[in-house]
Design an enzyme around this catalytic site. Structure first.
Site, PDB file in Angstrom:
ATOM      1  N   ARG A  18       0.830  -1.192   0.000  1.00 36.93           N
ATOM      2  CA  ARG A  18       0.000   0.000   0.000  1.00 36.93           C
ATOM      3  C   ARG A  18       0.866   1.243   0.000  1.00 36.93           C
ATOM      4  O   ARG A  18       1.802   1.337   0.806  1.00 36.93           O
ATOM      5  CB  ARG A  18      -0.867   0.029   1.258  1.00 36.93           C
ATOM      6  N   SER A 106      -8.318  -0.223  -1.007  1.00 37.50           N
ATOM      7  CA  SER A 106      -9.273  -0.580   0.047  1.00 37.50           C
ATOM      8  C   SER A 106     -10.051   0.657   0.500  1.00 37.50           C
ATOM      9  O   SER A 106     -10.707   1.296  -0.291  1.00 37.50           O
ATOM     10  CB  SER A 106      -8.551  -1.267   1.203  1.00 37.50           C
ATOM     11  N   HIS A 107      -9.951   1.004   1.808  1.00 34.53           N
ATOM     12  CA  HIS A 107     -10.704   2.155   2.322  1.00 34.53           C
ATOM     13  C   HIS A 107      -9.781   3.353   2.566  1.00 34.53           C
ATOM     14  O   HIS A 107     -10.164   4.301   3.238  1.00 34.53           O
ATOM     15  CB  HIS A 107     -11.418   1.760   3.615  1.00 34.53           C
ATOM     16  N   LYS A 116      -3.469  -6.707  -2.911  1.00 31.38           N
ATOM     17  CA  LYS A 116      -3.689  -7.884  -2.070  1.00 31.38           C
ATOM     18  C   LYS A 116      -3.369  -9.086  -2.947  1.00 31.38           C
ATOM     19  O   LYS A 116      -3.849  -9.165  -4.078  1.00 31.38           O
ATOM     20  CB  LYS A 116      -5.136  -7.925  -1.562  1.00 31.38           C
ATOM     21  N   ASP A 240     -17.294  -1.222   1.661  1.00 34.31           N
ATOM     22  CA  ASP A 240     -16.079  -0.420   1.661  1.00 34.31           C
ATOM     23  C   ASP A 240     -15.580  -0.263   0.219  1.00 34.31           C
ATOM     24  O   ASP A 240     -16.200  -0.754  -0.728  1.00 34.31           O
ATOM     25  CB  ASP A 240     -15.013  -1.020   2.588  1.00 34.31           C
ATOM     26  N   ASP A 242     -13.310  -1.482  -1.727  1.00 31.40           N
ATOM     27  CA  ASP A 242     -13.036  -2.606  -2.647  1.00 31.40           C
ATOM     28  C   ASP A 242     -13.998  -3.773  -2.469  1.00 31.40           C
ATOM     29  O   ASP A 242     -13.796  -4.846  -3.037  1.00 31.40           O
ATOM     30  CB  ASP A 242     -11.579  -3.068  -2.539  1.00 31.40           C
ATOM     31  N   ASP A 244     -14.824  -5.771   0.099  1.00 29.20           N
ATOM     32  CA  ASP A 244     -14.608  -6.982   0.910  1.00 29.20           C
ATOM     33  C   ASP A 244     -15.119  -6.840   2.342  1.00 29.20           C
ATOM     34  O   ASP A 244     -15.026  -7.763   3.138  1.00 29.20           O
ATOM     35  CB  ASP A 244     -13.140  -7.445   0.880  1.00 29.20           C
ATOM     36  N   ARG A 245     -15.707  -5.657   2.673  1.00 30.83           N
ATOM     37  CA  ARG A 245     -16.270  -5.473   4.019  1.00 30.83           C
ATOM     38  C   ARG A 245     -17.669  -4.860   3.916  1.00 30.83           C
ATOM     39  O   ARG A 245     -17.982  -4.156   2.968  1.00 30.83           O
ATOM     40  CB  ARG A 245     -15.367  -4.562   4.863  1.00 30.83           C
ATOM     41  N   HIS A 327     -14.383  -7.809   7.997  1.00 34.26           N
ATOM     42  CA  HIS A 327     -14.072  -8.924   7.091  1.00 34.26           C
ATOM     43  C   HIS A 327     -14.782 -10.179   7.594  1.00 34.26           C
ATOM     44  O   HIS A 327     -14.605 -10.569   8.746  1.00 34.26           O
ATOM     45  CB  HIS A 327     -12.556  -9.200   7.073  1.00 34.26           C
TER      46      HIS A 327
END
Length: 460
Positions: A18, A106-107, A116, A240, A242, A244-245, A327
């Protein structure tokens, strides 16, 4: 030395890569990471890597650079375009590649991006990520010529879910994609599932013009709460950046935090997998363990971090795992990766069996708790502070758990202090049966932390 030869050390995090676009994370660096990943993939007997990217503005060019790096080692790339991170994970299974990279911030703020990574079914973390950096610095790359092909796997992903999950009744929901990448799949998925939607911010826009796509922060759920209050939907879901949450909000505006969501999922999964282990991280409520036992399961508390939870899931064969960050990992009827869209679908499957979704969610055991609190420190100091706390005495301590930082259990609550794996902060969380107990536990931690690190500024 070229940029590729010396990538910024700080972008190689505990669970992913990141950095800030065109500063710490450049196109050249991404190409170098591709070369390192391709070389490592060959070593693990892999032939193909799936590459997907989220809605970040830098996604397409980073995907191109990554593919160029990977194919230069002789590994083939399947480019699946702009998709949610879990769809990239799904594609690795569905297309038989077993390896994938999701290019995602992501966020994080809009100027960030990252990766990832999964090779041969294993999520890369810790030393495996550091080894990619070593390869780049040493120019330790294989050489070959792989090919790039393009496939849209979103129809297969939606079809796979709809073939297994059915709603007992139609539901009307608010769906907030936060201008993140979930917006290009979630509305179609939930409509086909049988939902009537009130959509918020489905347009994928890497500038995130409406609110930040992080449903773990209450301020980012205000639009959902407002839409529920002023419309006739019975539930709100928010994703979120991407996908995944998941964030969950009841009709009357109560946020159902992930540790309470785990309760609902655990009861459901354990009805089909009696005696199953349910994994959750150290930040979760103390109400979880008795709930899991009551429903015939075995509670397993574990380290925070999606890569670490996935590794534990694999090791134990548990049917379900979840983290306080949002997650959720379903192994029962699914693949065991974290997927906000699929989590939302499974939630609706359970709630659709009742005429009153709100009542089901609000009946889940609750406690008085704080959100995640952070003590900002210098690099290296959080670990030192947590070690000092482990040597300290706490008033009213019933049990101490040290699998990830220090969690002190009291008769009527808990306090947690752990060093973050991603930023130089000590993460704190407190929970108790009532407000007075919460204040007493926080005072105990205040005293102990102050004695261990005089002059420290505390966020509570």
């Amino acid at each position: 030395m070229s940029q590729t030869a010396s990538p910024a050390a700080e972008i190689f995090k505990a669970y992913d890569i990141r950095g800030i676009v065109d500063k710490s994370l450049t196109t050249e660096t991404v190409r170098g990471i591709g070369q390192a990943l391709g070389t490592e993939a060959l070593k693990r007997g892999q032939k193909t890597i799936v590459v997907g990217y989220d809605g970040r503005l830098s996604g397409p060019r980073f995907a191109e650079a990554l593919a160029a790096g990977i194919t230069s080692t002789g590994i083939d790339v399947i480019d699946i375009g702009c998709v949610a991170t879990p769809i990239t994970y799904f594609a690795a299974y569905h297309l038989g590649a077993n390896s994938c990279v999701s290019i995602t911030g992501s966020h994080n703020p809009p100027d960030y991006n990252g990766m990832k990574m999964v090779l041969g079914g294993q999520t890369l973390y810790g030393a495996m990520i550091q080894d990619l950096r070593r390869r780049i610095i040493e120019n330790d790359f294989a050489s070959g010529s792989g090919s790039v092909s393009k496939i849209d796997v979103r129809p297969a992903y939606i079809e796979r879910i709809l073939s297994d999950v059915k709603l007992a009744r139609p539901m009307k929901i608010v769906l907030d994609s936060g201008n993140g990448v979930a917006g290009n799949t979630a509305p179609e998925l939930f409509r086909k599932l049988g939902c009537e939607l009130s959509e918020l911010f489905s347009e994928v826009d890497g500038n995130f013009p409406n609110h930040h796509p992080d449903p773990s922060k209450p301020e980012n759920l205000e639009d959902v709460i407002h839409a529920l209050k002023n419309g006739d939907a019975e539930l709100g879901l928010a994703f979120d950046g991407d996908g995944d949450r998941l964030g969950v909000v009841t009709k009357d505006g109560e946020i159902i935090y992930p540790d309470r969501q785990i309760m609902l999922f655990a009861a459901d999964v354990l009805s089909r997998v009696p005696g199953g282990q349910i994994i959750y991280d150290v930040k979760c409520t103390r109400n979880l363990a008795p709930w899991i036992r009551k429903h015939g399961g075995v509670p397993v508390m574990w380290n925070t971090g999606h890569a670490l939870v996935k590794a534990k899931l694999k090791e134990t064969g548990a049917p379900l795992a979840g983290e306080m960050s949002g997650h959720m990992f379903f192994k029962e009827r699914w693949y065991g990766f974290d997927d906000g869209l699929y989590t939302g679908v499974r939630l609706l499957e359970i709630l659709s069996r009742s005429p009153d979704a709100n009542a089901i969610l609000k009946a889940l055991p609750d406690a008085v708790s704080t959100p995640e609190l952070n003590i900002k420190m210098n690099e290296g100091e959080p670990v030192q502070l947590v070690e000092k706390l482990k040597a300290a005495k706490f008033d009213g301590e019933v049990e101490r758990i040290t699998i990830d930082g220090l969690r002190i259990e009291y008769a009527d609550g808990f306090g947690l202090a752990r060093s973050s794996n991603t930023t130089p902060v000590v993460v704190l969380r407190f929970e108790a049966d009532n407000a007075a107990a919460l204040e007493r536990i926080q005072a105990d931690f205040r005293r102990t932390i102050g004695a261990a690190w005089p002059g420290i500024e505390l966020p509570f």
